[in-house]
Design a protein around this motif. Structure first.
Motif, PDB file in Angstrom:
ATOM      1  N   ALA A 126       0.903  -1.353  -0.046  1.00 21.12           N
ATOM      2  CA  ALA A 126       0.183   0.015   0.045  1.00 21.12           C
ATOM      3  C   ALA A 126       0.881   1.045  -0.021  1.00 21.12           C
ATOM      4  CB  ALA A 126      -0.911   0.022   1.163  1.00 21.12           C
ATOM      5  N   LEU A 127       2.150   1.266   0.750  1.00 20.44           N
ATOM      6  CA  LEU A 127       2.963   2.521   0.760  1.00 20.44           C
ATOM      7  C   LEU A 127       3.519   2.755  -0.660  1.00 20.44           C
ATOM      8  CD1 LEU A 127       4.161   4.453   2.800  1.00 20.44           C
ATOM      9  CD2 LEU A 127       6.290   2.888   2.763  1.00 20.44           C
ATOM     10  N   THR A 128       3.722   1.669  -1.178  1.00 17.49           N
ATOM     11  CA  THR A 128       4.396   1.666  -2.890  1.00 17.49           C
ATOM     12  C   THR A 128       3.293   2.337  -3.641  1.00 17.49           C
ATOM     13  OG1 THR A 128       5.896  -0.004  -2.189  1.00 17.49           O
ATOM     14  CG2 THR A 128       5.724   0.559  -4.545  1.00 17.49           C
ATOM     15  N   GLN A 129       2.179   1.944  -3.554  1.00 20.47           N
ATOM     16  CA  GLN A 129       1.173   2.312  -4.401  1.00 20.47           C
ATOM     17  C   GLN A 129       0.860   3.689  -4.073  1.00 20.47           C
ATOM     18  OE1 GLN A 129      -2.149  -0.331  -4.104  1.00 20.47           O
ATOM     19  NE2 GLN A 129      -1.038  -2.193  -4.885  1.00 20.47           N
ATOM     20  N   SER A 130       1.089   4.232  -3.104  1.00 21.03           N
ATOM     21  CA  SER A 130       0.704   5.562  -2.662  1.00 21.03           C
ATOM     22  C   SER A 130       1.561   6.519  -3.347  1.00 21.03           C
ATOM     23  CB  SER A 130       0.386   5.883  -1.400  1.00 21.03           C
ATOM     24  OG  SER A 130       1.788   5.666  -0.508  1.00 21.03           O
ATOM     25  N   VAL A 131       2.901   5.991  -3.658  1.00 23.54           N
ATOM     26  CA  VAL A 131       3.922   6.905  -4.346  1.00 23.54           C
ATOM     27  C   VAL A 131       4.010   6.897  -5.767  1.00 23.54           C
ATOM     28  CG1 VAL A 131       6.153   7.527  -4.264  1.00 23.54           C
ATOM     29  CG2 VAL A 131       5.158   6.746  -2.174  1.00 23.54           C
ATOM     30  N   PRO A 132       4.182   8.073  -6.601  1.00 22.30           N
ATOM     31  CA  PRO A 132       4.355   8.017  -8.150  1.00 22.30           C
ATOM     32  C   PRO A 132       5.192   7.200  -8.424  1.00 22.30           C
ATOM     33  CG  PRO A 132       3.838  10.229  -7.195  1.00 22.30           C
ATOM     34  CD  PRO A 132       3.896   9.493  -5.896  1.00 22.30           C
ATOM     35  N   ALA A 133       5.162   6.661  -9.595  1.00 21.85           N
ATOM     36  CA  ALA A 133       6.376   5.780 -10.304  1.00 21.85           C
ATOM     37  C   ALA A 133       7.487   6.693 -10.341  1.00 21.85           C
ATOM     38  CB  ALA A 133       6.094   5.091 -11.486  1.00 21.85           C
ATOM     39  N   ASP A 134       7.559   7.933 -10.753  1.00 22.61           N
ATOM     40  CA  ASP A 134       8.693   8.708 -11.019  1.00 22.61           C
ATOM     41  C   ASP A 134       9.314   9.169  -9.773  1.00 22.61           C
ATOM     42  OD1 ASP A 134       6.616  10.233 -10.044  1.00 22.61           O
ATOM     43  OD2 ASP A 134       7.466  12.070 -11.130  1.00 22.61           O
ATOM     44  N   VAL A 135       8.698   9.079  -8.667  1.00 22.07           N
ATOM     45  CA  VAL A 135       9.236   9.532  -7.417  1.00 22.07           C
ATOM     46  C   VAL A 135      10.023   8.048  -6.761  1.00 22.07           C
ATOM     47  CG1 VAL A 135       8.947   9.975  -4.812  1.00 22.07           C
ATOM     48  CG2 VAL A 135       7.682  11.393  -6.699  1.00 22.07           C
ATOM     49  N   LEU A 136       9.375   7.088  -6.976  1.00 20.98           N
ATOM     50  CA  LEU A 136      10.047   5.711  -6.527  1.00 20.98           C
ATOM     51  C   LEU A 136      11.185   5.193  -7.345  1.00 20.98           C
ATOM     52  CD1 LEU A 136       6.751   3.329  -6.472  1.00 20.98           C
ATOM     53  CD2 LEU A 136       8.153   4.020  -4.549  1.00 20.98           C
TER      54      LEU A 136
END
Length: 803
Positions: free
Chosen positions: A270-280
């Motif tokens: 859930a934490l991963t999904q809440s962050v945009p892909a470019d930020v990840l």
């Protein structure tokens, strides 16, 4: 029992098990970590040693726990390689990770990039999920227990050690704020579960994103905040945090474990999904990966993290007291003294005895006994040298040859004489008549004396002391400690009894008036102008301008000119709250005869408050509820402490319990009810009774030995008195020791008896024996001699047997 040592000597250079300690990597409040090397494999390891000694029961739990932890094989978990106890202090051998901890890499106050945080959390969650699926809870998630590997790899350390740390807490140690800052509410009250690790991991995420810990304060304040307070808004501390991400954290930080995510891996997803892909996928700046060297950074090991376990009296092996001087040691070596280490031929020794007088023989035997104090009466026998007469004659000098000739002549004469005396014996006739009648030779006189040693009851009371520091047996000291146990909190909700009235006067509705001017002249209204509502059907009949207003004149180009001003309603209360468009004012400006301007409210007037009553919490509400909880739940101190007391320990007195309380609302705070929680902190003074009993028995045996007595039964000990002597936890103990002792005759005493009785008459010997306080019964038996009731003149002809 166990105790925390406040000053552990540096063991650098020493050997522990199969490892040599190379250097100290760091020291925490409850551990010290060394860089070690395996003696055979020469591989480097990290060795963590607790400052706390464990009693036998806790040592068994520690060994069992470590054997389970050693089965955890995951790339994100620091592998446990070995474990054991060194002089009572438990130690754990782990893989050496030179990158240090994440606390060292990112000191307190550091804010990490969001993408890096998510990458770290996914690794940590994967390791925790692996452990949770094997019914294993970490219980001490914090940056100090996260190690920095290669390529942004992060590893979890200290699996299983939190249980040993909690034991030290119950033994009186302080729980560190570095641990409590990440502790889940249910963990604080002693009911940890896998969701507790999820909560702690979420607290770490909050800290990395906010640049500060979620909760701060004293230990009590940290505990209360985790139990009752919501997390401070994260977006106010880091605007880059999205609402979706903060919602994920709020769910993982729920006070009720059931309201969190079903697993720690679900939380990470859930934490991963809440962050945009470019930020990840954003790269980490070069300096963000460097370890910060700051003086206020935690002082734990560069290899392993810090975590927050008096000398333990081990049971003697085989039931034999280790300090018993009478113990027979099967591993004593025979001393190899230069003058006695060579071989001794039995034939040579016999020649010595035959050629010596009685005194020389006695001296020889005594010297032999002194040379071999621990060996049996057996010596190596040297091979007999063979005589070589020819070589002897050839090598002899003139005088020696003369002696050989004389000896030969004498030998011949001896043989002739023997034949002369043998002839009459064979024929029955003597040379000068019948042979005389032979007289029988009497047997040598010997005496055998059997003595029964005197027995008596020994009964003595000894004073000992138990200390919380390092005990010294030579000072009659044993180990003591202060045990502290906190009971689970009990809560009760009560109605608030405070009542206040808020008047409606002075609280009026506010709003905005918009003016529309069609006059060819401007309109001017000063601040404080009162305008009346032309619509008489509504409550607000008059309003007051809050500021001056000028509305420009209309023109042929612009027939309507508008302007707005803030106003408030003259009439207070809810009656001034009117809907939009329900306040209308019209007027005439200039030379016009018809109204040429108007004003109305485009939005509703709101904010008017009528008089109302509300409830608030009084201090008496809190105190009354707390008093009822304390009275209903006050525990017996001894019952609370008993599960934490080891089998070898004794509690002095009954102990004491002190209540603590916390309310979810403070006094004078507006609320309809208040919930009060009450818990009890119970403490008591303990000491190692088994060791005190053993020390008392040893003291009695030593005193008996000084008087040449030995215990013939088990020394019985009875506690007579125990009390706490000072505020340092020193305990004064009085123990009575009882045993039946028998006089002990050593070799010197037996030799002395033989010397005293040599040559005495039977009556004199019996009188002397009966006069000895060390002898209860004595019996003398004579053999050989002429039948006179006199003991042998030589002491070596008297045998003393002790029954």
């Amino acid at each position: 029992m166990h105790v925390k040592s406040t000053d552990i000597d540096d063991r650098t250079g020493q050997q522990i098990g199969d490892y040599r300690l190379l250097r100290q990597l760091g020291e925490g409040s409850s551990t010290v970590v060394y860089l070690g090397e395996h003696l055979q494999q020469h591989s480097q390891v990290a060795i963590k040693m607790l400052h706390t000694k464990l009693v036998a029961r806790e040592r068994a739990a520690f060994l069992e726990e470590m054997s389970t932890v050693a089965e955890l094989d995951h790339p994100g978990i620091v592998r446990v390689l070995d474990w054991g106890n060194e002089q009572g202090y438990p130690y754990v051998v782990m893989n050496y990770v030179p990158g240090g901890t994440l606390r060292q890499r990112y000191p307190k106050g550091s804010r990490l990039p969001l993408g890096l945080v998510v990458r770290y959390i996914n690794q940590l969650a994967d390791a925790l999920q692996y452990a949770h699926e094997r019914n294993f809870i970490h219980r001490n998630i914090k940056p100090e227990n996260m190690l920095s590997g290669d390529d942004e790899q992060v590893l979890l350390s200290d699996f299983g050690l939190a249980l040993i740390s909690s034991a030290s807490i119950t033994q009186g140690s302080q729980l560190g704020a570095s641990t409590l800052a990440y502790m889940a509410p249910e963990h604080i009250v002693g009911k940890s579960q896998p969701a507790s690790d999820q909560y702690a991991l979420a607290v770490v995420v909050y800290e990395w994103l906010a640049g500060e810990q979620m909760f701060q304060g004293t230990l009590a304040e940290l505990s209360n905040q985790h139990l009752y307070a919501p997390p401070p808004p994260l977006q106010e501390k880091n605007p880059a945090v999205t609402s979706e991400l903060e919602d994920v954290l709020i769910k993982a930080l729920a006070k009720d474990p059931a309201q969190r995510y079903a697993s720690v891996q679900d939380f990470a997803a859930a934490l991963t999904q809440s962050v945009p892909a470019d930020v990840l996928n954003a790269p980490v700046a070069e300096d963000e990966g460097d370890i910060t060297d700051r003086k206020d950074a935690p002082g734990d090991s560069s290899a392993l993290p810090e975590f927050s376990i008096e000398q333990l009296a081990f049971p003697d092996v085989g039931g034999v007291a280790q300090d018993d001087p009478d113990r027979t040691d099967p591993f004593l070596r025979v001393p190899a003294t230069p003058e006695k280490s060579g071989p001794l031929a039995d034939t040579d020794k016999s020649a010595k005895v035959a050629a010596s007088n009685d005194e020389e023989l006695s001296t020889l035997i005594d010297n032999e006994a002194d040379a071999w104090p621990f060996a049996p009466d057996v010596r190596p026998i040297e091979s007999n040298r063979k005589l070589q007469p020819l070589a002897l004659w050839q090598d002899a000098t003139g005088p020696m040859k003369r002696n050989i000739v004389i000896a030969t002549v004498l030998l011949v004469l001896l043989l002739v004489s023997s034949l002369a005396f043998a002839f009459p014996l064979v024929t029955g006739r003597g040379l000068f008549g019948p042979p005389p009648t032979p007289t029988p030779t009497p047997l040598p006189l010997t005496a055998n004396i059997t003595i029964t040693p005197q027995q008596k009851e020994w009964n003595k009371t000894y004073s000992l002391s138990a200390v919380t520091g390092t005990p010294h047996a030579t000072q009659h000291q044993v180990q003591a400690r202060v045990l502290t146990v906190t009971t689970p909190a009990q809560a009760q909700t009560a109605q608030a009894s405070g009542k206040r009235v808020m008047p409606g006067t002075g609280v009026a509705a506010t709003g905005t008036l918009t003016f529309d001017n069609t006059a060819l002249v401007p309109l001017a209204f000063p601040a404080g102008t009162v305008l009346a509502n032309t619509l008489g059907t509504v409550g607000a009949t008059q309003v007051v301008l809050n500021a001056p207003l000028v509305v420009p004149a209309a023109s042929a180009v612009q027939s309507h000119v508008q302007a707005s001003v803030a106003v408030h309603v003259v009439k207070v209360g809810k009656a001034g709250n009117i809907a939009a468009g329900q306040f209308v004012v019209r007027g005439t400006a200039g030379a016009a005869t018809a109204p040429n301007w108007s004003a109305t409210n485009p939005a509703a007037f709101a904010g008017g408050v009528d008089e109302r009553t509300y409830m608030y919490v009084q201090q008496s509400d809190i105190d009354t509820t707390a008093a009822a909880l304390i009275q209903a739940n006050a525990p017996a101190p001894a019952q609370v402490l008993k599960p934490k007391i080891s089998a070898n320990e004794r509690l002095v007195g009954e102990g004491a319990c002190t209540p603590g309380q916390q309310a979810n609302h403070q006094a004078n705070e507006q609320a309809a009810n208040v919930t009060v929680s009450v818990w009890f902190t119970c403490s008591g003074n303990l000491y190692d009774y088994d060791r005190a009993s053993m020390l008392t028995a040893s003291l009695l045996r030593d005193e008996m030995k000084t008087a040449h007595y030995t215990a013939i039964n088990t020394v019985k000990t009875t506690l007579k008195q125990q009390r706490v002597a000072d505020d340092q936890g020193t305990i004064v103990i009085q123990i009575q020791a009882q045993a039946r002792g028998s006089y002990y005759f050593d070799d010197a005493a037996i030799k002395n008896i033989a010397n005293q009785l040599a040559g005495k008459s039977m009556s004199a010997a019996e009188t002397w024996l009966h006069g000895q306080t060390s002898i209860s019964v004595a019996k003398i038996k004579l053999s050989g001699g002429t039948g006179k009731q006199v003991l042998p003149a030589r002491a070596q002809d008297i045998t003393i047997s002790v029954s």
